[in-house]
Scaffold this motif. Structure first.
Motif, short mmCIF file in Angstrom:
data_model
loop_
_atom_site.label_atom_id
_atom_site.label_comp_id
_atom_site.label_asym_id
_atom_site.label_seq_id
_atom_site.Cartn_x
_atom_site.Cartn_y
_atom_site.Cartn_z
N GLN A 127 3.85 -7.27 8.84
CA GLN A 127 3.64 -6.08 7.73
C GLN A 127 5.61 -5.30 8.20
OE1 GLN A 127 0.88 -3.01 8.80
NE2 GLN A 127 -0.34 -3.43 7.23
N SER A 128 5.65 -4.69 7.09
CA SER A 128 6.72 -3.88 7.53
C SER A 128 6.63 -2.27 6.79
CB SER A 128 8.28 -4.11 6.42
OG SER A 128 9.37 -3.51 6.75
N GLY A 129 7.25 -1.20 7.46
CA GLY A 129 6.93 0.06 6.89
C GLY A 129 7.47 0.33 5.61
N SER A 168 0.49 -1.46 -0.36
CA SER A 168 0.07 -0.08 -0.02
C SER A 168 0.58 1.43 -0.08
CB SER A 168 -0.79 -0.26 0.95
OG SER A 168 -1.42 1.58 1.37
N ILE A 169 0.92 2.39 -1.18
CA ILE A 169 1.90 3.13 -0.75
C ILE A 169 0.88 4.57 -0.11
CG2 ILE A 169 2.46 4.99 -2.36
CD1 ILE A 169 2.48 3.33 -4.87
N GLU A 170 -0.78 4.82 -0.38
CA GLU A 170 -0.83 5.10 0.98
C GLU A 170 -0.62 5.42 2.60
OE1 GLU A 170 -2.75 8.66 1.52
OE2 GLU A 170 -2.81 7.47 -0.27
N ASP A 171 -0.50 3.83 2.43
CA ASP A 171 -0.43 3.65 3.94
C ASP A 171 0.94 3.36 4.11
OD1 ASP A 171 -3.39 3.67 4.78
OD2 ASP A 171 -3.45 1.65 4.61
N GLN A 172 2.19 2.75 3.00
CA GLN A 172 3.41 3.16 2.99
C GLN A 172 3.71 1.70 3.85
OE1 GLN A 172 4.56 7.68 3.12
NE2 GLN A 172 6.41 6.19 3.97
#
Length: 199
Positions: A160-162, A146-150
């Motif tokens: 999950q990773s940012g 997700s680009i929005e959430d990075q």
């Protein structure tokens, strides 16, 4: 056709090779064309085929393995090093990939990728190995980017990773803007600024 990217949910192709340089991504002898189309067929050309014969694919190379497919390329650390050729990003994008994941990207490759609507997702080495392990366990596992959430998420485990992305490039990817499109999108603001400071 929209160039914008927001959420990419896909299976992935694992390329567990470190220090992949741009000459390996797209060999120099294929840089004659100036348009961005057609480079995908020569992506990793010397690794995919014996000599220059497209009729003799190297069966052991991952892009020739029908087990793996998808819009996400997962690479080992230091991806895109070497020369600054923009054709490397063109070739990956033209081959159908929207995202490349690695624990480290060469800066010039990273910028070229972003300019060509190819998202480089840089994660920790530990998280990268978790992705490789998940794909090895189940080639059908999906990654959600997700680009929005990075964020990037491994669907099978929920881990999950940012990841970081320049705010300007994020805006461009979300809206399908190149640099000129972006300037046109803020035309009114530019005109207001000019009117204010040119009195």
């Amino acid at each position: 056709m929209s160039k914008s990217i927001n959420i990419v949910t896909s299976t992935a192709v694992p390329l567990d090779i470190e220090n992949v340089d741009t000459d390996q991504i797209i060999p120099a002898r294929f840089l004659k064309a100036t348009s961005r189309e057609g480079f995908g067929k020569n992506l990793f050309r010397d690794w995919r085929y014996l000599n220059d014969d497209e009729q003799q694919p190297r069966r052991e190379f991952v892009l020739n393995d029908p087990t793996y497919k998808g819009k996400i390329l997962v690479a080992a650390k230091n991806f895109g090093c070497g020369s600054s050729r923009e054709h490397a990003a063109w070739a990956i994008k033209d081959a159908g990939f929207d995202v490349v994941v690695s624990s480290f990207f060469a800066d010039i490759f990273k910028n070229n990728a972003l300019n060509n609507f190819l998202l480089p997702v840089q994660v920790s080495e530990d998280f990268l190995q978790k992705i490789f392990a998940a794909i090895e366990k189940d080639p059908a596992v999906e990654l959600k980017v997700s680009i929005e959430d990075q964020t990037i998420t491994i669907s099978s485990t929920g881990e999950q990773s940012g990841f970081d992305i320049n705010n300007y490039k994020k805006t461009c990817l979300l809206n399908g803007y190149d640099d000129i499109d972006y300037l046109l999108s803020i035309r009114n603001e530019i005109e207001t600024f000019e009117a204010t400071f040119t009195r």
